[in-house]
Design a protein around this motif. Structure first.
Motif, PDB file in Angstrom:
ATOM      1  N   LYS A  31      -1.241  -3.587 -12.987  1.00 41.65           N
ATOM      2  CA  LYS A  31      -2.138  -2.621 -12.342  1.00 41.65           C
ATOM      3  C   LYS A  31      -2.300  -1.414 -13.260  1.00 41.65           C
ATOM      4  N   PRO A  32      -3.470  -0.778 -13.371  1.00 42.69           N
ATOM      5  CA  PRO A  32      -4.720  -1.245 -12.767  1.00 42.69           C
ATOM      6  C   PRO A  32      -5.348  -2.370 -13.584  1.00 42.69           C
ATOM      7  N   PHE A  33      -5.991  -3.313 -12.883  1.00 41.93           N
ATOM      8  CA  PHE A  33      -6.636  -4.421 -13.590  1.00 41.93           C
ATOM      9  C   PHE A  33      -8.111  -4.445 -13.230  1.00 41.93           C
ATOM     10  N   SER A  34      -8.931  -5.050 -14.088  1.00 45.92           N
ATOM     11  CA  SER A  34     -10.365  -5.132 -13.774  1.00 45.92           C
ATOM     12  C   SER A  34     -10.624  -6.354 -12.902  1.00 45.92           C
ATOM     13  N   ILE A  35     -11.671  -6.285 -12.093  1.00 42.07           N
ATOM     14  CA  ILE A  35     -12.050  -7.394 -11.211  1.00 42.07           C
ATOM     15  C   ILE A  35     -12.343  -8.656 -12.033  1.00 42.07           C
ATOM     16  N   ASP A  36     -13.032  -8.456 -13.161  1.00 42.14           N
ATOM     17  CA  ASP A  36     -13.372  -9.619 -13.990  1.00 42.14           C
ATOM     18  C   ASP A  36     -12.127 -10.316 -14.516  1.00 42.14           C
ATOM     19  N   GLU A  37     -11.158  -9.507 -14.931  1.00 44.08           N
ATOM     20  CA  GLU A  37      -9.917 -10.090 -15.437  1.00 44.08           C
ATOM     21  C   GLU A  37      -9.188 -10.823 -14.309  1.00 44.08           C
ATOM     22  N   PHE A  38      -9.137 -10.187 -13.153  1.00 46.30           N
ATOM     23  CA  PHE A  38      -8.487 -10.787 -11.990  1.00 46.30           C
ATOM     24  C   PHE A  38      -9.114 -12.147 -11.655  1.00 46.30           C
ATOM     25  N   LEU A  39     -10.443 -12.196 -11.619  1.00 48.86           N
ATOM     26  CA  LEU A  39     -11.118 -13.448 -11.252  1.00 48.86           C
ATOM     27  C   LEU A  39     -10.934 -14.524 -12.316  1.00 48.86           C
ATOM     28  N   ALA A  40     -10.909 -14.102 -13.582  1.00 50.05           N
ATOM     29  CA  ALA A  40     -10.709 -15.069 -14.667  1.00 50.05           C
ATOM     30  C   ALA A  40      -9.330 -15.719 -14.545  1.00 50.05           C
ATOM     31  N   ILE A  84      -4.896  -1.723  -2.740  1.00 52.48           N
ATOM     32  CA  ILE A  84      -4.996  -2.909  -3.611  1.00 52.48           C
ATOM     33  C   ILE A  84      -5.391  -4.133  -2.778  1.00 52.48           C
ATOM     34  N   THR A  85      -4.786  -4.251  -1.581  1.00 49.81           N
ATOM     35  CA  THR A  85      -5.114  -5.385  -0.715  1.00 49.81           C
ATOM     36  C   THR A  85      -6.609  -5.389  -0.403  1.00 49.81           C
ATOM     37  N   ASN A  86      -7.167  -4.207  -0.065  1.00 44.95           N
ATOM     38  CA  ASN A  86      -8.593  -4.120   0.249  1.00 44.95           C
ATOM     39  C   ASN A  86      -9.461  -4.494  -0.942  1.00 44.95           C
ATOM     40  N   LEU A  87      -9.061  -4.031  -2.117  1.00 44.53           N
ATOM     41  CA  LEU A  87      -9.812  -4.358  -3.336  1.00 44.53           C
ATOM     42  C   LEU A  87      -9.846  -5.873  -3.535  1.00 44.53           C
ATOM     43  N   ILE A  88      -8.687  -6.513  -3.389  1.00 45.25           N
ATOM     44  CA  ILE A  88      -8.607  -7.966  -3.593  1.00 45.25           C
ATOM     45  C   ILE A  88      -9.398  -8.707  -2.510  1.00 45.25           C
ATOM     46  N   ARG A  89      -9.292  -8.243  -1.266  1.00 44.77           N
ATOM     47  CA  ARG A  89     -10.038  -8.886  -0.163  1.00 44.77           C
ATOM     48  C   ARG A  89     -11.537  -8.850  -0.434  1.00 44.77           C
ATOM     49  N   THR A  90     -12.024  -7.663  -0.807  1.00 46.07           N
ATOM     50  CA  THR A  90     -13.455  -7.504  -1.073  1.00 46.07           C
ATOM     51  C   THR A  90     -13.892  -8.439  -2.188  1.00 46.07           C
ATOM     52  N   THR A  91     -13.067  -8.507  -3.236  1.00 42.41           N
ATOM     53  CA  THR A  91     -13.385  -9.370  -4.370  1.00 42.41           C
ATOM     54  C   THR A  91     -13.424 -10.837  -3.935  1.00 42.41           C
ATOM     55  N   LEU A  92     -12.431 -11.257  -3.164  1.00 38.90           N
ATOM     56  CA  LEU A  92     -12.366 -12.664  -2.744  1.00 38.90           C
ATOM     57  C   LEU A  92     -13.528 -13.000  -1.816  1.00 38.90           C
ATOM     58  N   ASP A  93     -13.946 -12.042  -0.961  1.00 37.82           N
ATOM     59  CA  ASP A  93     -15.078 -12.269  -0.061  1.00 37.82           C
ATOM     60  C   ASP A  93     -16.354 -12.584  -0.843  1.00 37.82           C
ATOM     61  N   THR A  94     -16.561 -11.868  -1.951  1.00 40.32           N
ATOM     62  CA  THR A  94     -17.786 -12.087  -2.726  1.00 40.32           C
ATOM     63  C   THR A  94     -17.774 -13.456  -3.389  1.00 40.32           C
ATOM     64  N   GLN A  95     -16.598 -14.027  -3.570  1.00 38.94           N
ATOM     65  CA  GLN A  95     -16.471 -15.323  -4.259  1.00 38.94           C
ATOM     66  C   GLN A  95     -16.348 -16.483  -3.278  1.00 38.94           C
ATOM     67  N   GLU A  96     -16.372 -16.199  -1.986  1.00 35.33           N
ATOM     68  CA  GLU A  96     -16.209 -17.229  -0.975  1.00 35.33           C
ATOM     69  C   GLU A  96     -14.894 -18.000  -1.094  1.00 35.33           C
ATOM     70  N   TYR A  97     -13.838 -17.262  -1.375  1.00 32.98           N
ATOM     71  CA  TYR A  97     -12.516 -17.867  -1.284  1.00 32.98           C
ATOM     72  C   TYR A  97     -11.992 -17.597   0.126  1.00 32.98           C
ATOM     73  N   GLN A  98     -11.127 -18.483   0.621  1.00 31.74           N
ATOM     74  CA  GLN A  98     -10.410 -18.171   1.865  1.00 31.74           C
ATOM     75  C   GLN A  98      -9.120 -17.474   1.463  1.00 31.74           C
TER      76      GLN A  98
END
Ligand code: CA
Length: 232
Positions: A103-112, A15-29
């Motif tokens: 969990k499980p959640f979609s990336i779009d929902e997470f980002l929203a 889950i941590t890796n999934l969130i990291r990858t998602t945050l990287d694409t959005q340019e969050y720290q």
């Protein structure tokens, strides 16, 4: 451009890796923490804009973390739970969490959800900036937004705990704070519950802010009760 700071508290590497990858694409720290104890340290030292919090951690219940953080901060908290029981989510929200994801959640929902939390974080900061951005007391100055303290315009180098201790005293200037109140605000009762430790931290803080630590001008001791920040 300012990159919002996210703290991800999660013990499951997938889950941590999934969130990291998602945050990287959005340019969050972001920073990550695998357990409750390091999460609390990160909240104090990293000062995130939003916390993503897994409820099931190895050393501490997520609800316990929310309770501790809410002792001093309104940082938006999004709870991520593998548990289907509604009661856990209710407990988390009652304790001060802002939102829940199962969990499980979609990336779009997470980002929203994350965008909603970041908006709230920004609104809070804008609204409170006038009264809380800077603290002045005699030669002591605290820049809360930057997380720095100054004495006579020179930066004081404080550890995260010393800084937190100073902030708790500053926010209650003129009030006598009990040992228990300070312990709860700074560490949460479960981590450090002994007054001798508080005395040690207070002594090192005084060495850094008082001209004469044996005759303190700023932090007054109330023997057997606690401490008070004196208005200069
Ligand atoms: Ca977990």
């Amino acid at each position: 451009m300012y990159k919002p700071k996210i703290l991800v508290v999660e013990d499951d590497p997938a889950i941590t890796n999934l969130i990291r990858t998602t945050l990287d694409t959005q340019e969050y720290q972001y920073h990550t923490a695998k357990n409750g104890a390091s999460a609390i340290i990160e909240v104090v030292s990293y000062n995130p804009d939003v916390i993503i919090l897994d409820l099931g951690l190895p050393d501490m219940d997520g609800v316990e973390i929310i309770r501790k953080v809410r002792g001093w901060s309104n940082i938006p908290i999004i709870v991520v739970s593998a548990r289907s029981e509604d009661q856990d989510k209710v407990d988390a929200l009652d304790t001060g969490a802002d939102d829940c994801l199962t969990k499980p959640f979609s990336i779009d929902e997470f980002l929203a959800r994350l965008r909603v939390a970041l908006r709230r974080s920004r609104t809070e900061k804008t609204n409170s900036v006038e009264e809380t951005a800077l603290y002045h007391n005699g030669e002591l100055c605290i820049d809360y937004a930057a997380g720095c303290a100054y004495m006579a315009k020179k930066e004081i180098h404080l550890t995260p705990i010393e800084y937190k201790l100073l902030c708790v005293l500053a926010k209650n200037t003129g009030k006598v704070l009990t040992h228990n109140y300070i312990l709860k605000e700074v560490w949460g009762v479960a981590i450090v519950t002994d007054i001798p430790s508080l005395r040690v931290f207070m002594a090192t803080l005084r060495k850094k802010i008082e001209r004469n630590p044996s005759a303190p001008k700023y932090i007054q001791t109330h023997i057997g009760v606690g401490y008070r920040m004196i208005r200069q």
